[in-house]
Design an enzyme around this catalytic site. Sequence first.
Site, PDB file in Angstrom:
ATOM      1  CG  ASP A 105     -59.981 -99.021 -71.736  1.00  0.00           C
ATOM      2  OD1 ASP A 105     -61.088 -98.583 -71.352  1.00  0.00           O
ATOM      3  OD2 ASP A 105     -58.938 -98.973 -71.051  1.00  0.00           O
ATOM      4  CD  GLU A 119     -71.543 -76.835 -54.497  1.00  0.00           C
ATOM      5  OE1 GLU A 119     -70.437 -76.512 -54.979  1.00  0.00           O
ATOM      6  OE2 GLU A 119     -72.625 -76.406 -54.908  1.00  0.00           O
ATOM      7  CE  LYS A 131     -62.636 -72.530 -50.736  1.00  0.00           C
ATOM      8  NZ  LYS A 131     -61.233 -72.655 -51.104  1.00  0.00           N
ATOM      9  CG  ASP A 153     -56.383 -76.658 -52.439  1.00  0.00           C
ATOM     10  OD1 ASP A 153     -56.552 -75.544 -52.978  1.00  0.00           O
ATOM     11  OD2 ASP A 153     -55.450 -76.898 -51.657  1.00  0.00           O
ATOM     12  CD  GLU A 193     -60.977 -74.826 -57.520  1.00  0.00           C
ATOM     13  OE1 GLU A 193     -61.803 -73.978 -57.931  1.00  0.00           O
ATOM     14  OE2 GLU A 193     -60.047 -74.554 -56.755  1.00  0.00           O
ATOM     15  CE1 TYR A 236     -67.065 -72.616 -58.534  1.00  0.00           C
ATOM     16  CE2 TYR A 236     -65.461 -74.386 -58.393  1.00  0.00           C
ATOM     17  CZ  TYR A 236     -65.752 -73.045 -58.550  1.00  0.00           C
ATOM     18  OH  TYR A 236     -64.750 -72.148 -58.734  1.00  0.00           O
ATOM     19  CE  LYS A 255     -59.075 -71.853 -46.573  1.00  0.00           C
ATOM     20  NZ  LYS A 255     -58.599 -71.649 -47.915  1.00  0.00           N
ATOM     21  CB  CYS A 277     -19.130 -83.022 -42.516  1.00  0.00           C
ATOM     22  SG  CYS A 277     -20.050 -83.313 -44.040  1.00  0.00           S
ATOM     23  CB  CYS A 334     -16.311 -84.528 -46.318  1.00  0.00           C
ATOM     24  SG  CYS A 334     -16.469 -83.067 -45.272  1.00  0.00           S
ATOM     25  CB  CYS A 379     -19.815 -79.411 -43.601  1.00  0.00           C
ATOM     26  SG  CYS A 379     -18.359 -79.967 -44.514  1.00  0.00           S
ATOM     27  CB  CYS A 394     -17.843 -81.210 -48.026  1.00  0.00           C
ATOM     28  SG  CYS A 394     -19.221 -82.322 -47.667  1.00  0.00           S
TER      29      CYS A 394
HETATM   30  S1  IVH Z   1     -68.414 -71.458 -55.275  1.00  0.00           S
HETATM   31  C1  IVH Z   1     -69.858 -67.312 -56.422  1.00  0.00           C
HETATM   32  N1  IVH Z   1     -67.956 -74.016 -54.940  1.00  0.00           N
HETATM   33  O1  IVH Z   1     -62.914 -71.893 -53.848  1.00  0.00           O
HETATM   34  C2  IVH Z   1     -69.474 -68.751 -56.234  1.00  0.00           C
HETATM   35  N2  IVH Z   1     -66.077 -72.563 -55.067  1.00  0.00           N
HETATM   36  O2  IVH Z   1     -64.533 -69.398 -54.058  1.00  0.00           O
HETATM   37  C3  IVH Z   1     -68.039 -68.886 -55.963  1.00  0.00           C
HETATM   38  N3  IVH Z   1     -63.905 -73.711 -54.962  1.00  0.00           N
HETATM   39  O3  IVH Z   1     -61.126 -70.319 -55.983  1.00  0.00           O
HETATM   40  C4  IVH Z   1     -67.432 -70.192 -55.957  1.00  0.00           C
HETATM   41  N4  IVH Z   1     -64.711 -75.766 -54.793  1.00  0.00           N
HETATM   42  O4  IVH Z   1     -62.588 -71.971 -57.278  1.00  0.00           O
HETATM   43  C5  IVH Z   1     -67.400 -72.787 -55.072  1.00  0.00           C
HETATM   44  N5  IVH Z   1     -67.701 -76.311 -54.703  1.00  0.00           N
HETATM   45  C6  IVH Z   1     -67.165 -75.097 -54.835  1.00  0.00           C
HETATM   46  C7  IVH Z   1     -65.762 -74.915 -54.854  1.00  0.00           C
HETATM   47  C8  IVH Z   1     -65.255 -73.611 -54.964  1.00  0.00           C
HETATM   48  C9  IVH Z   1     -63.605 -75.013 -54.870  1.00  0.00           C
HETATM   49  C10 IVH Z   1     -62.900 -72.626 -55.024  1.00  0.00           C
HETATM   50  C11 IVH Z   1     -63.165 -71.593 -56.066  1.00  0.00           C
HETATM   51  C12 IVH Z   1     -62.466 -70.361 -55.561  1.00  0.00           C
HETATM   52  C13 IVH Z   1     -62.446 -70.579 -54.085  1.00  0.00           C
HETATM   53  C14 IVH Z   1     -63.318 -69.558 -53.387  1.00  0.00           C
END
Ligand code: IVH
Length: 660
Positions: free
Chosen positions: A31, A111, A113, A115, A168, A220, A305, A399, A402, A417, A422
Amino acid sequence: MDVKKKIEKLREEIRHHDHLYYGLDKPEISDQAYDKLFRELKELEAEHPGLVTDDSPTRRLGGEPLKAFKTVTHKTPLLSIDNVNSEAELLDFDRRVREGLGKDKIEYVAELKIDGLAVSLVYKKGKFIQGSTRGDGVHGEDITQNLRTVKAIPLSIKGSEGIEVRGEVYLPYDEFVKFNEARKDRDEPIFANPRNAAAGSLRQLDPKVTAGRPLDIFVYYGIVPKLKKHYETLERLKRLGFKVNPNIRVCEGIGEAWKYIQHWEKKREGLPYEIDGIVIKVNSLAEQDKLGFTARAPRWAVAFKYPPMQATTVVEDIKVQVGRTGAITPVAHLKPVHLAGVVVKRATLHNEDEIRRKGIKIGDHVRVQRAGEVIPEVVEVIKEKRTGHEKEFVMPKSCPVCGAKVFKPEGEAIARCVNFACPAQVMGRIIHFTTREAMDMEHVGPALVDQLVTKGHIKDAADLYSLTKEEIKQLERMGDRSAQNVIDSIKAGLDRPLDRLIYALGIRMVGKRTAQLLADNFHNIAELAEASAEKLSEVREIGPKVAEAIVDFFREKENKHFIEKLKKAGVKVKGLGTGGRGLGPLKGKTFVFTGGLEHYTRPAAEELVRQLGGSSSGSVSKKTSYVVAGTDPGSKYDKAKKLGVEVLTEAEFVRLIGKK
Ligand code: IVH
């Protein structure tokens, strides 16, 4: 070497180390060594201001606060992806892809996903020129200034072709926890989950605020010319300096993709960031093109999901909390357990009926779940683990704060209460009064109110107005400046609009929306206080129960006294004279705002309309009176034109409301 070359070389070096540190997590220098390079560059740039460019690593924080975000139209829409929840649905997706391509086995890329918040990054001639949110997919918000502060986003890249990159933005778990703790200390509201925190951070008008939040990104998707496979795109992006998630895999056939999904479902708790599923994409770009899109999503990708994350632990005790309305809420005190990256110690149990319905006893082993929230909930009791020593929870008869009687009206779920004085209720009412949605006293938070009440400085929210700076300075952790901030915040709470005051009073069943309706229909607090239940029920959307709660509130001697005190303190108790009887200058007019406004934030403009008796809406219809179009107006503008709705510029709007 001439200075210009030297500066360029330093920048190259710093970018390289930024990428190693932020992008690959593999720093090669200390650093201190990095700081030295950075300092050297800063000094040289200070001596030669003519050589400073926008993509210099020293210039991540260039911008001034904005009044509002501009709208951008995405060149290619940011579509969403279709979701699946089971293996059968995943196989169905694979079948559709195979049929569409006339092939037996498909090469996929799997990949995580992430959040967080989807963003689009546009580069021209190697420079980062625009960053935006997804918005409705077609129009997003221009958040370039804020994205420049995210260190893992390169400000310049090699090569001069124009590219667009999507990814993301997220907040890592440990940063989220630290960040929330700091907010708690400062009496600021905490965020429910990392996703909300990331979204809130990116939507700051002042980039300095965003810069203080340790946001990160995984990209992505890239619109990069001349490549054949999605995986090649990701590799190219990595070489250009973008951060690509290290867990991405190429899968031969859907079977391998399914294994990947199962693997990460078990392992996801160990990740330092939140994921809500897995994205499966067809690898070949030619095959992607062939499959194309439906109206809302690509046919070549699907999101599996995951269900919310769960853990098992023991209910060590059930204790009750007393809220501002006296509502008594049972809370499970749990044996601390790791769940989705945080240690969980409490779970809400809502009310007694909920405890009975789920059959929860003290000592029980339970399954808890976090669906992205800070406070998790108990899903179920693991009955097989019972020993017979578990204890039934009994709602206290008095309560815990009080000692007053606890009363649960017939047919209601919530016990309360009954003691208006209180301390828990007093504190709760005062805190509610000061919150952002009520009188918005920015620097007055729960910890401060707690001290003020405990030390006897205030007995109700009206007492806040007579506090002196000296009194505040004597409290813990209060310097001169903080004390002044507190005083200023309280003063600012003297003339809030009538609807906020009504909401701040904390009348049962009167939320923000009802408070607005009441403010639209009554001139002032006195008129509201005198209204009968019948008269109140005449107001659209106000039912007999709410009307009764309002009448009850104003009948109480303590409340009457409180309102008198507010008046004496100089709190504005009048509306703008709309009175709901056609008096408001904008009565009956509906406004829709689109694009960026110069003089107001969108919420401020909408509030102004409401104060003048009008209303605002998010979408344009034939009933819309005016569409106010700011800079870069979105599709609402086109719709207004199509429907023949009158379109105003911001200047015309200002003239209309008479605020030149
Ligand atoms: S692909 C056309 N890859 O999930 C391609 N989406 O898409 C569309 N998200 O809000 C997206 N990780 O931001 C893709 N590895 C990933 C992702 C990803 C998160 C999110 C994306 C979107 C939602 C649905």
